[in-house]
Design a protein around this motif. Structure first.
Motif, PDB file in Angstrom:
ATOM      1  N   ASP A   1       1.436   6.498  -6.894  1.00  0.00           N
ATOM      2  CA  ASP A   1       0.208   7.061  -7.455  1.00  0.00           C
ATOM      3  C   ASP A   1      -0.627   7.886  -6.485  1.00  0.00           C
ATOM      4  N   GLY A   2      -0.175   8.034  -5.271  1.00  0.00           N
ATOM      5  CA  GLY A   2      -0.936   8.802  -4.294  1.00  0.00           C
ATOM      6  C   GLY A   2      -1.951   7.957  -3.547  1.00  0.00           C
ATOM      7  N   LEU A   3      -2.499   8.535  -2.508  1.00  0.00           N
ATOM      8  CA  LEU A   3      -3.438   7.815  -1.652  1.00  0.00           C
ATOM      9  C   LEU A   3      -4.712   7.434  -2.392  1.00  0.00           C
ATOM     10  N   LYS A   4      -5.075   8.220  -3.378  1.00  0.00           N
ATOM     11  CA  LYS A   4      -6.308   7.933  -4.136  1.00  0.00           C
ATOM     12  C   LYS A   4      -6.234   6.579  -4.837  1.00  0.00           C
ATOM     13  N   ALA A   5      -5.032   6.071  -5.057  1.00  0.00           N
ATOM     14  CA  ALA A   5      -4.863   4.790  -5.748  1.00  0.00           C
ATOM     15  C   ALA A   5      -5.164   3.595  -4.843  1.00  0.00           C
ATOM     16  N   ILE A   6      -5.267   3.830  -3.557  1.00  0.00           N
ATOM     17  CA  ILE A   6      -5.443   2.732  -2.607  1.00  0.00           C
ATOM     18  C   ILE A   6      -6.930   2.430  -2.396  1.00  0.00           C
ATOM     19  N   THR A   7      -7.344   1.317  -2.945  1.00  0.00           N
ATOM     20  CA  THR A   7      -8.658   0.739  -2.641  1.00  0.00           C
ATOM     21  C   THR A   7      -8.386  -0.715  -2.276  1.00  0.00           C
ATOM     22  N   ALA A   8      -9.332  -1.345  -1.634  1.00  0.00           N
ATOM     23  CA  ALA A   8      -9.140  -2.752  -1.275  1.00  0.00           C
ATOM     24  C   ALA A   8      -8.910  -3.592  -2.525  1.00  0.00           C
ATOM     25  N   ARG A   9      -9.660  -3.322  -3.573  1.00  0.00           N
ATOM     26  CA  ARG A   9      -9.516  -4.110  -4.804  1.00  0.00           C
ATOM     27  C   ARG A   9      -8.177  -3.867  -5.499  1.00  0.00           C
ATOM     28  N   SER A  10      -7.776  -2.601  -5.601  1.00  0.00           N
ATOM     29  CA  SER A  10      -6.498  -2.319  -6.280  1.00  0.00           C
ATOM     30  C   SER A  10      -5.331  -2.896  -5.496  1.00  0.00           C
TER      31      SER A  10
ATOM     32  N   ALA B   1       0.838  -1.204   0.000  1.00  0.00           N
ATOM     33  CA  ALA B   1       0.000   0.000   0.000  1.00  0.00           C
ATOM     34  C   ALA B   1       0.874   1.255   0.000  1.00  0.00           C
ATOM     35  N   TYR B   2       1.913   1.248   0.789  1.00  0.00           N
ATOM     36  CA  TYR B   2       2.825   2.397   0.859  1.00  0.00           C
ATOM     37  C   TYR B   2       3.514   2.602  -0.492  1.00  0.00           C
ATOM     38  N   GLU B   3       3.938   1.516  -1.098  1.00  0.00           N
ATOM     39  CA  GLU B   3       4.555   1.563  -2.434  1.00  0.00           C
ATOM     40  C   GLU B   3       3.581   2.173  -3.443  1.00  0.00           C
ATOM     41  N   MET B   4       2.320   1.778  -3.364  1.00  0.00           N
ATOM     42  CA  MET B   4       1.303   2.327  -4.273  1.00  0.00           C
ATOM     43  C   MET B   4       1.085   3.821  -4.026  1.00  0.00           C
ATOM     44  N   VAL B   5       1.112   4.232  -2.769  1.00  0.00           N
ATOM     45  CA  VAL B   5       0.954   5.652  -2.449  1.00  0.00           C
ATOM     46  C   VAL B   5       2.125   6.446  -3.015  1.00  0.00           C
ATOM     47  N   LEU B   6       3.328   5.914  -2.864  1.00  0.00           N
ATOM     48  CA  LEU B   6       4.507   6.608  -3.398  1.00  0.00           C
ATOM     49  C   LEU B   6       4.413   6.786  -4.909  1.00  0.00           C
TER      50      LEU B   6
ATOM     51  N   THR C   1      -9.518  -9.566  -1.323  1.00  0.00           N
ATOM     52  CA  THR C   1      -9.534  -8.469  -0.351  1.00  0.00           C
ATOM     53  C   THR C   1      -9.589  -8.986   1.086  1.00  0.00           C
ATOM     54  N   GLN C   2      -9.875 -10.256   1.259  1.00  0.00           N
ATOM     55  CA  GLN C   2     -10.037 -10.820   2.595  1.00  0.00           C
ATOM     56  C   GLN C   2      -8.828 -10.591   3.510  1.00  0.00           C
ATOM     57  N   PRO C   3      -7.585 -10.853   3.060  1.00  0.00           N
ATOM     58  CA  PRO C   3      -6.453 -10.622   3.971  1.00  0.00           C
ATOM     59  C   PRO C   3      -6.330  -9.157   4.417  1.00  0.00           C
ATOM     60  N   ILE C   4      -6.696  -8.242   3.545  1.00  0.00           N
ATOM     61  CA  ILE C   4      -6.618  -6.822   3.889  1.00  0.00           C
ATOM     62  C   ILE C   4      -7.565  -6.512   5.042  1.00  0.00           C
ATOM     63  N   TYR C   5      -8.801  -6.993   4.907  1.00  0.00           N
ATOM     64  CA  TYR C   5      -9.781  -6.737   5.956  1.00  0.00           C
ATOM     65  C   TYR C   5      -9.492  -7.545   7.221  1.00  0.00           C
ATOM     66  N   LEU C   6      -8.925  -8.731   7.070  1.00  0.00           N
ATOM     67  CA  LEU C   6      -8.557  -9.513   8.256  1.00  0.00           C
ATOM     68  C   LEU C   6      -7.467  -8.811   9.056  1.00  0.00           C
TER      69      LEU C   6
ATOM     70  N   GLY D   1      -9.045  -4.610   9.364  1.00  0.00           N
ATOM     71  CA  GLY D   1     -10.430  -4.366   9.742  1.00  0.00           C
ATOM     72  C   GLY D   1     -11.195  -3.565   8.710  1.00  0.00           C
ATOM     73  N   ASN D   2     -10.616  -2.461   8.284  1.00  0.00           N
ATOM     74  CA  ASN D   2     -11.241  -1.622   7.266  1.00  0.00           C
ATOM     75  C   ASN D   2     -10.173  -0.759   6.591  1.00  0.00           C
ATOM     76  N   MET D   3     -10.565  -0.088   5.541  1.00  0.00           N
ATOM     77  CA  MET D   3      -9.599   0.725   4.789  1.00  0.00           C
ATOM     78  C   MET D   3      -9.158   1.948   5.582  1.00  0.00           C
ATOM     79  N   ALA D   4     -10.001   2.451   6.457  1.00  0.00           N
ATOM     80  CA  ALA D   4      -9.612   3.597   7.281  1.00  0.00           C
ATOM     81  C   ALA D   4      -8.429   3.235   8.177  1.00  0.00           C
ATOM     82  N   ASN D   5      -8.439   2.033   8.731  1.00  0.00           N
ATOM     83  CA  ASN D   5      -7.314   1.603   9.569  1.00  0.00           C
ATOM     84  C   ASN D   5      -6.039   1.439   8.747  1.00  0.00           C
ATOM     85  N   LEU D   6      -6.181   0.912   7.545  1.00  0.00           N
ATOM     86  CA  LEU D   6      -5.019   0.780   6.668  1.00  0.00           C
ATOM     87  C   LEU D   6      -4.468   2.162   6.321  1.00  0.00           C
TER      88      LEU D   6
END
Length: 180
Positions: A23-32, A16-21, A41-46, A49-54
């Motif tokens: 393409d920016g934070l807007k590039a981060i979705t659970a699917r992407s 996720a950090y690599e993606m932010v570097l 997307t299951q491991p991300i939520y496990l 918990g949610n995208m806000a925590n990530l």
């Protein structure tokens, strides 16, 4: 027997950090992010918990990077100039993080202001020139310095100007001379 985790929190956060570097934070979705990790997307939520925590975990990493830039790269004997140079270098070298934190306001104005206030206070706690002025003068000097530093950082981030560290050093020292 339970399956062992294939994707761990650290791997998710690193990707996720690599993606932010890139393409920016807007590039981060659970699917992407899941696609980049080649998983569901299951491991991300496990793990988060949610995208806000990530996104909060990404913010903590971004803050740590900024602290490194303003703390570790001491170029002059003036702490306020070093703070400015480090902040501007962060905006230049980590442009998407800078944009997410300070231009696009993805993490919230209050969060960014609180963090920068604490960082400034920590970096300048022993700054002798500020110890000789009143509290109102102290606040005025810091505010004026941050307006100039942020302006330079934002213009640099947008590639509207390009200054060397020596040029930035000279500008900030001239500004400080006028402040005091």
């Amino acid at each position: 027997m339970a399956r062992t985790k294939r994707i761990k929190a650290e791997q998710i956060l690193d990707k996720a950090y690599e993606m932010v570097l890139a393409d920016g934070l807007k590039a981060i979705t659970a699917r992407s992010l899941a696609k980049a990790l080649d998983c569901s997307t299951q491991p991300i939520y496990l793990e988060f918990g949610n995208m806000a925590n990530l996104k909060q975990a990404i913010l903590e990493q971004a803050k740590a990077r900024l602290v490194w830039y303003v703390s570790e790269e001491q170029r002059t004997d003036d702490a306020l100039v070093n703070l400015g140079i480090g902040y501007i270098r962060f905006a230049t070298i980590e442009p998407e993080l800078y944009r997410a934190l300070f231009i696009d306001n993805h993490f919230g104005k209050d969060e960014a202001q609180l963090f920068m206030g604490q960082l400034t206070q920590t970096r300048l706690q022993d700054y002798q020139p500020l110890k000789t002025v009143s509290e109102s003068e102290h606040e005025r000097i810091i505010n004026e310095a941050w307006i100039i530093i942020t302006g330079l950082a934002t213009l640099t981030n947008a590639k509207l100007v390009h200054y060397s560290d020596a040029e930035i050093d000279a500008m900030l020292k001239r500004m400080l001379k006028q402040c005091f």
